[in-house]
Design a protein around this motif. Sequence first.
Motif, PDB file in Angstrom:
ATOM      1  N   ALA A 204       0.868  -1.180   0.000  1.00 47.60           N
ATOM      2  CA  ALA A 204       0.000   0.000   0.000  1.00 47.60           C
ATOM      3  C   ALA A 204       0.902   1.227   0.000  1.00 47.60           C
ATOM      4  O   ALA A 204       1.921   1.255   0.703  1.00 47.60           O
ATOM      5  N   ILE A 255      -6.463  -0.195   3.007  1.00 48.65           N
ATOM      6  CA  ILE A 255      -5.349  -1.077   3.380  1.00 48.65           C
ATOM      7  C   ILE A 255      -5.877  -2.406   3.913  1.00 48.65           C
ATOM      8  O   ILE A 255      -5.424  -3.482   3.503  1.00 48.65           O
ATOM      9  N   VAL A 263       2.972  -1.167   4.291  1.00 49.25           N
ATOM     10  CA  VAL A 263       2.472   0.174   3.977  1.00 49.25           C
ATOM     11  C   VAL A 263       3.671   1.070   3.753  1.00 49.25           C
ATOM     12  O   VAL A 263       4.456   1.326   4.672  1.00 49.25           O
TER      13      VAL A 263
END
Length: 424
Positions: A204, A255, A263
């Motif tokens: 992400a 997410i 991330v």
Amino acid sequence: MIPPFRLCLLSCARIILCAEIAGWLKPLPKGHNSMQKRNFVRLIAAVAGLAALSACTGPIAPQQGNAAPSGPVTVALLVPTGSADANQDQLGQSLVNAAELANRDLASLEITLKTYGTAGDQTTAASAANQAIAEGADIILGPLFGDTTTAVAPIAGAKALKILSFSNNPEIAGGNTYILGQTFENTARRVTSFAAGRGLNRLAIVHPSGLEGETARDAIRTAAAAAGSTIVTEGSYELSVEGITEAASGIATGIRGSGANAVMLTDGPTAGLPYITESLRGLGVRPAAAKFIGLQRWDISREAIGQPGLQGGWFAAPDPALLTAFEARYSAAYGTPPHPLSALAYDGMAAIGALLAEARAEGKGDPFSTDRLTKSAGFAGVNGVFRFLPDGRNERALAIIEVSLGDARPIDPAPRSFAPADGS
């Protein structure tokens, strides 16, 4: 403490010459003891020795140069001093201090360092470049900002002078301009490859809106493709408390729903990073499911790395041992810590010194030729080993750092030498 110029990456046969030129046996500055010296010798030897092996690639074809094989060489240092911005002046002075520190280590090479203030604007930078050239500059170190560098580039180019800019903007690189600043591209390659090697390949991307965040986002996209990773979701936010608050819920939902296991955070620790990470953790993005990985150094803020949301996260940074040694030496010399960007000035001077020593050892007058600047072995400085690519961008060796219990510690060391450059 042995000056980091000894990190210059010459061929194996020239390591002894480097020692003689640089004067390794000079007395240490006050405040440095023999143990510090021995420890730094070991550290430098490890870097220089390994990098030197990669430098044995055969002779470099001579090119027309602009410096004599012997005699003084003039380096024009362009820094953002002379404006009404006290912070900018302070940064500029830190760059000057670091360059002068390096130049003292290069005393045997007879480098004349002349400083010119750009005030951080294009007009003044152009005027400074013209003055530097009129006063005999052989190479330009600086400026700091991308727009001032683009103002200087054609002026220097008209006189066949190379520029080693402190900028990290890859868009300004090329032609006679080489950038020293750490780029998002370089960092993204390092952290994305490291993460992929540990199974974190569903990414992400979370970034602030605007040019900087979008540049970082694009760097991650490119790096992910090269590493065989997949971008499963992206989210952006306006860089303000209100903007992060408004966007965080949607980003967290994306997410969690995407199955991302890492991330990629592009924001810095003195901007929105602490707030966006705490917001995402509070909204159910759990460390066990998605590791936080940063594209900027988190350790420049002790407060940031103490944040609960960043514990267990990774970011990339130059070799911490080399940086610590530089910071100690700078502080001993000037009585104040260096600005984080000032190491770029030392690195630039170290590269100039290495190039000049190599050319003189060969009896050549082309120290700043394109072939020498872009040789694959690169150079070494207080940020670790680095090299310039043919398109003017750079590649820097970085360590992977993990945040744990409010501290930052390396978990994968910075490489001490480079694989052959791909020219990309």
